[in-house]
Design a protein around this motif. Structure first.
Motif, PDB file in Angstrom:
ATOM      1  N   ALA A 122       0.834  -1.200   0.000  1.00 13.68           N
ATOM      2  CA  ALA A 122       0.000   0.000   0.000  1.00 13.68           C
ATOM      3  C   ALA A 122       0.873   1.256   0.000  1.00 13.68           C
ATOM      4  CB  ALA A 122      -0.938  -0.015   1.201  1.00 13.68           C
ATOM      5  N   THR A 123       1.953   1.218   0.760  1.00 18.36           N
ATOM      6  CA  THR A 123       2.885   2.345   0.792  1.00 18.36           C
ATOM      7  C   THR A 123       3.498   2.574  -0.586  1.00 18.36           C
ATOM      8  OG1 THR A 123       3.397   1.929   3.106  1.00 18.36           O
ATOM      9  CG2 THR A 123       4.992   3.241   1.866  1.00 18.36           C
ATOM     10  N   ASP A 124       3.935   1.491  -1.206  1.00 24.22           N
ATOM     11  CA  ASP A 124       4.523   1.607  -2.545  1.00 24.22           C
ATOM     12  C   ASP A 124       3.516   2.179  -3.541  1.00 24.22           C
ATOM     13  OD1 ASP A 124       6.926   0.633  -1.649  1.00 24.22           O
ATOM     14  OD2 ASP A 124       6.604  -1.398  -2.420  1.00 24.22           O
ATOM     15  N   LEU A 125       2.276   1.741  -3.454  1.00 25.90           N
ATOM     16  CA  LEU A 125       1.234   2.251  -4.352  1.00 25.90           C
ATOM     17  C   LEU A 125       1.003   3.745  -4.133  1.00 25.90           C
ATOM     18  CD1 LEU A 125      -1.361  -0.666  -4.277  1.00 25.90           C
ATOM     19  CD2 LEU A 125       0.090   0.023  -6.200  1.00 25.90           C
ATOM     20  N   CYS A 126       0.993   4.157  -2.883  1.00 19.84           N
ATOM     21  CA  CYS A 126       0.801   5.579  -2.570  1.00 19.84           C
ATOM     22  C   CYS A 126       1.960   6.419  -3.100  1.00 19.84           C
ATOM     23  CB  CYS A 126       0.653   5.775  -1.069  1.00 19.84           C
ATOM     24  SG  CYS A 126      -0.904   5.160  -0.413  1.00 19.84           S
ATOM     25  N   ILE A 127       3.183   5.935  -2.900  1.00 22.85           N
ATOM     26  CA  ILE A 127       4.360   6.675  -3.374  1.00 22.85           C
ATOM     27  C   ILE A 127       4.365   6.732  -4.897  1.00 22.85           C
ATOM     28  CG2 ILE A 127       6.887   6.698  -3.467  1.00 22.85           C
ATOM     29  CD1 ILE A 127       6.842   5.474  -0.634  1.00 22.85           C
ATOM     30  N   ALA A 128       3.980   5.640  -5.546  1.00 25.23           N
ATOM     31  CA  ALA A 128       3.926   5.624  -7.013  1.00 25.23           C
ATOM     32  C   ALA A 128       2.903   6.633  -7.521  1.00 25.23           C
ATOM     33  CB  ALA A 128       3.591   4.225  -7.511  1.00 25.23           C
ATOM     34  N   ALA A 129       1.759   6.691  -6.853  1.00 25.62           N
ATOM     35  CA  ALA A 129       0.724   7.654  -7.250  1.00 25.62           C
ATOM     36  C   ALA A 129       1.237   9.085  -7.064  1.00 25.62           C
ATOM     37  CB  ALA A 129      -0.544   7.425  -6.436  1.00 25.62           C
TER      38      ALA A 129
ATOM     39  N   ALA B 146       4.395  10.047  -7.098  1.00 23.04           N
ATOM     40  CA  ALA B 146       5.470  10.300  -8.063  1.00 23.04           C
ATOM     41  C   ALA B 146       4.935  10.687  -9.435  1.00 23.04           C
ATOM     42  CB  ALA B 146       6.374   9.081  -8.173  1.00 23.04           C
ATOM     43  N   ARG B 147       3.757  10.207  -9.779  1.00 23.80           N
ATOM     44  CA  ARG B 147       3.171  10.602 -11.074  1.00 23.80           C
ATOM     45  C   ARG B 147       2.943  12.109 -11.158  1.00 23.80           C
ATOM     46  NH1 ARG B 147       0.756   5.521 -10.460  1.00 23.80           N
ATOM     47  NH2 ARG B 147      -1.171   6.327  -9.542  1.00 23.80           N
ATOM     48  N   GLY B 148       2.866  12.749 -10.007  1.00 26.67           N
ATOM     49  CA  GLY B 148       2.675  14.196  -9.971  1.00 26.67           C
ATOM     50  C   GLY B 148       3.877  14.993 -10.456  1.00 26.67           C
ATOM     51  N   THR B 149       5.016  14.338 -10.649  1.00 29.98           N
ATOM     52  CA  THR B 149       6.189  15.061 -11.153  1.00 29.98           C
ATOM     53  C   THR B 149       5.968  15.535 -12.586  1.00 29.98           C
ATOM     54  OG1 THR B 149       7.284  13.025 -11.873  1.00 29.98           O
ATOM     55  CG2 THR B 149       7.844  13.855  -9.659  1.00 29.98           C
ATOM     56  N   THR B 150       4.960  14.998 -13.251  1.00 33.09           N
ATOM     57  CA  THR B 150       4.667  15.418 -14.630  1.00 33.09           C
ATOM     58  C   THR B 150       3.419  16.297 -14.708  1.00 33.09           C
ATOM     59  OG1 THR B 150       3.397  13.402 -15.064  1.00 33.09           O
ATOM     60  CG2 THR B 150       5.764  13.362 -15.609  1.00 33.09           C
ATOM     61  N   ASP B 151       2.909  16.730 -13.578  1.00 33.87           N
ATOM     62  CA  ASP B 151       1.722  17.585 -13.561  1.00 33.87           C
ATOM     63  C   ASP B 151       1.996  18.887 -14.308  1.00 33.87           C
ATOM     64  OD1 ASP B 151      -0.995  17.648 -11.746  1.00 33.87           O
ATOM     65  OD2 ASP B 151      -0.251  19.675 -12.191  1.00 33.87           O
ATOM     66  N   ALA B 152       0.978  19.430 -14.927  1.00 36.33           N
ATOM     67  CA  ALA B 152       1.111  20.674 -15.696  1.00 36.33           C
ATOM     68  C   ALA B 152       1.357  21.881 -14.792  1.00 36.33           C
ATOM     69  CB  ALA B 152      -0.138  20.910 -16.539  1.00 36.33           C
ATOM     70  N   ASP B 153       0.959  21.800 -13.544  1.00 34.10           N
ATOM     71  CA  ASP B 153       1.074  22.922 -12.612  1.00 34.10           C
ATOM     72  C   ASP B 153       2.386  22.847 -11.828  1.00 34.10           C
ATOM     73  OD1 ASP B 153       0.637  24.191  -9.806  1.00 34.10           O
ATOM     74  OD2 ASP B 153      -0.971  25.043 -11.051  1.00 34.10           O
TER      75      ASP B 153
END
Length: 145
Positions: free
Chosen positions: A9-16, A18-25
């Motif tokens: 669950a921790t790994d899934l949360c961190i992966a989610a 990390a996807r924010g590093t490509t956010d437009a904002d």
């Protein structure tokens, strides 16, 4: 809770996250990098995502990259901090220098660069670097080598 499920669950949360590093904002990217940096070794496999933001157009993002690398433990990460020392934004430079100061003997190769920064035109940079050396106390003498 079973340790395997908790880790997953921790790994899934961190992966989610990390996807924010490509956010437009840029504010979101900066917050994500800050969070990943605070997670330390738990987020180590996302260091490449953090390093991909070294040349982000937003200074707050680059500043958070410098802070996230405070626990840098390999040559690539140290090189990234060295690159951020040359950033045009004063706050990014100082964040990179502060992160390097936490690494002690690991970053002696950057010591001369920090000393050179004491002669920069910007009084903010000179003052910030002097404060960093002062906070290091006797350990700052390592950089005089």
């Amino acid at each position: 809770m079973h340790p395997i499920v908790e880790t997953s669950a921790t790994d899934l949360c961190i992966a989610a996250l990390a996807r924010g590093t490509t956010d437009a904002d840029g504010c979101v990217r900066a917050a994500v990098v800050e969070a990943l940096g605070k997670l330390g070794s738990a987020a180590a496999k996302y260091v490449p995502s953090v390093l991909s933001l070294l040349e982000d157009k937003e200074a707050p993002v680059r500043r958070q990259v410098a802070r996230a690398l405070r626990c840098a433990d390999d040559a690539l990460q140290l090189k990234a901090l060295g690159q951020l020392l040359d950033d045009q934004d004063v706050s990014v430079k100082l964040s990179a220098a502060e992160s390097l100061s936490h690494l002690g003997e690991v970053c002696l190769q950057m010591g001369q660069k920090l000393l050179v920064m004491l002669r920069e035109e910007s009084h903010e940079v000179r003052l910030g670097i002097a404060d960093i050396f002062a906070a290091m106390g006797p350990a700052a003498s390592l950089y005089a080598i």
